[in-house]
Design an enzyme around this catalytic site. Sequence first.
Site, mmCIF file in Angstrom:
data_model
loop_
_atom_site.group_PDB
_atom_site.id
_atom_site.type_symbol
_atom_site.label_atom_id
_atom_site.label_comp_id
_atom_site.label_asym_id
_atom_site.label_seq_id
_atom_site.Cartn_x
_atom_site.Cartn_y
_atom_site.Cartn_z
ATOM 1 N N ARG A 216 0.825 -1.216 0.000
ATOM 2 C CA ARG A 216 0.000 0.000 0.000
ATOM 3 C C ARG A 216 0.852 1.257 0.000
ATOM 4 O O ARG A 216 0.541 2.227 -0.678
ATOM 5 C CB ARG A 216 -0.927 -0.001 1.222
ATOM 6 C CG ARG A 216 -2.051 -1.010 1.130
ATOM 7 C CD ARG A 216 -3.007 -0.871 2.293
ATOM 8 N NE ARG A 216 -2.353 -1.073 3.583
ATOM 9 C CZ ARG A 216 -2.896 -0.810 4.760
ATOM 10 N NH1 ARG A 216 -4.122 -0.316 4.823
ATOM 11 N NH2 ARG A 216 -2.242 -1.052 5.878
ATOM 12 N N ASN B 290 2.627 -12.570 0.322
ATOM 13 C CA ASN B 290 3.077 -12.312 1.691
ATOM 14 C C ASN B 290 2.214 -11.306 2.438
ATOM 15 O O ASN B 290 2.227 -11.275 3.663
ATOM 16 C CB ASN B 290 4.531 -11.819 1.653
ATOM 17 C CG ASN B 290 4.988 -11.278 2.992
ATOM 18 O OD1 ASN B 290 5.234 -12.036 3.931
ATOM 19 N ND2 ASN B 290 5.080 -9.956 3.104
ATOM 20 N N TYR C 148 -7.552 -15.768 11.995
ATOM 21 C CA TYR C 148 -6.192 -15.794 11.443
ATOM 22 C C TYR C 148 -5.760 -17.237 11.223
ATOM 23 O O TYR C 148 -5.239 -17.599 10.160
ATOM 24 C CB TYR C 148 -5.232 -15.084 12.398
ATOM 25 C CG TYR C 148 -3.820 -14.957 11.861
ATOM 26 C CD1 TYR C 148 -3.500 -13.967 10.939
ATOM 27 C CD2 TYR C 148 -2.812 -15.822 12.269
ATOM 28 C CE1 TYR C 148 -2.214 -13.845 10.438
ATOM 29 C CE2 TYR C 148 -1.523 -15.709 11.781
ATOM 30 C CZ TYR C 148 -1.227 -14.717 10.868
ATOM 31 O OH TYR C 148 0.047 -14.611 10.371
#
Length: 253
Positions: A33, A86, A147
């Site tokens: 980002r 990743n 997660y």
Amino acid sequence: MPTALITGASAGLGAEFARQLAARGADLVLVARGVDALESLAAELREAHGISADVMSADLSAESDVELVAARLRDAADPIDLLVNNAGFGLPLQFADNDIDEEVRHLRVHVEAPMRLMHAALRTMRGRGGRIINVASVAGFISRSTYSACKSWLIGFSRWANAEYARDAVTVTAVCPGFTHTTFHERMGLAPGEEGIPGIGWLDAEDVVREGLRDAARGKAVSIPSLRYKTVVALTGILPRSLTAGVARRGRV
């Protein structure tokens, strides 16, 4: 010269993948980002290793940005030889207390984006050859919150894809580190030591990436860096789920 595309490349394991691949002579496409950190890393690696390093700004929770990266992966005229999925982030383990929109964003980044990018990469890698590395976690072998569930999906899908596309000269490897010294925990607002994990439980990013790249080159479907975490994963297969889930509440990997 081979070309690698790395998501989440601005820091942590993503940046370490970039450094080690550049040292081996690979050209890079760095995705994250934040452009400033990417540009700085790209300049550093161009200067140090004489490689090409392109930068792409993309938020992988946004479908339009995922499509931009996917389009680059589908470019057969300038093919990507290695995809490193990743990008990721963590949330508090208390699912019912979390904002559901953040949980959906978390799912998109950890599951939907890697799936879409793998699909795009395979369109040009099949027959020509290539490698895909999905950065998962030992958390994928333990029952706890979303997660763990996301990483479990990534491990399972990588195992299947590695077997399925071996005939097309493509390998798919899920790299599953334990607690690793990166900025991952800091970005969650956790101070050093707040995870409650002793020093022996921590890995260095350099070692995780080195072993992950080695296992990917060997065509392994799952890479678990370090003997200590191989042992942990082996134990999860025989210990009660209630016990491993209780231990897992201590931290995030």
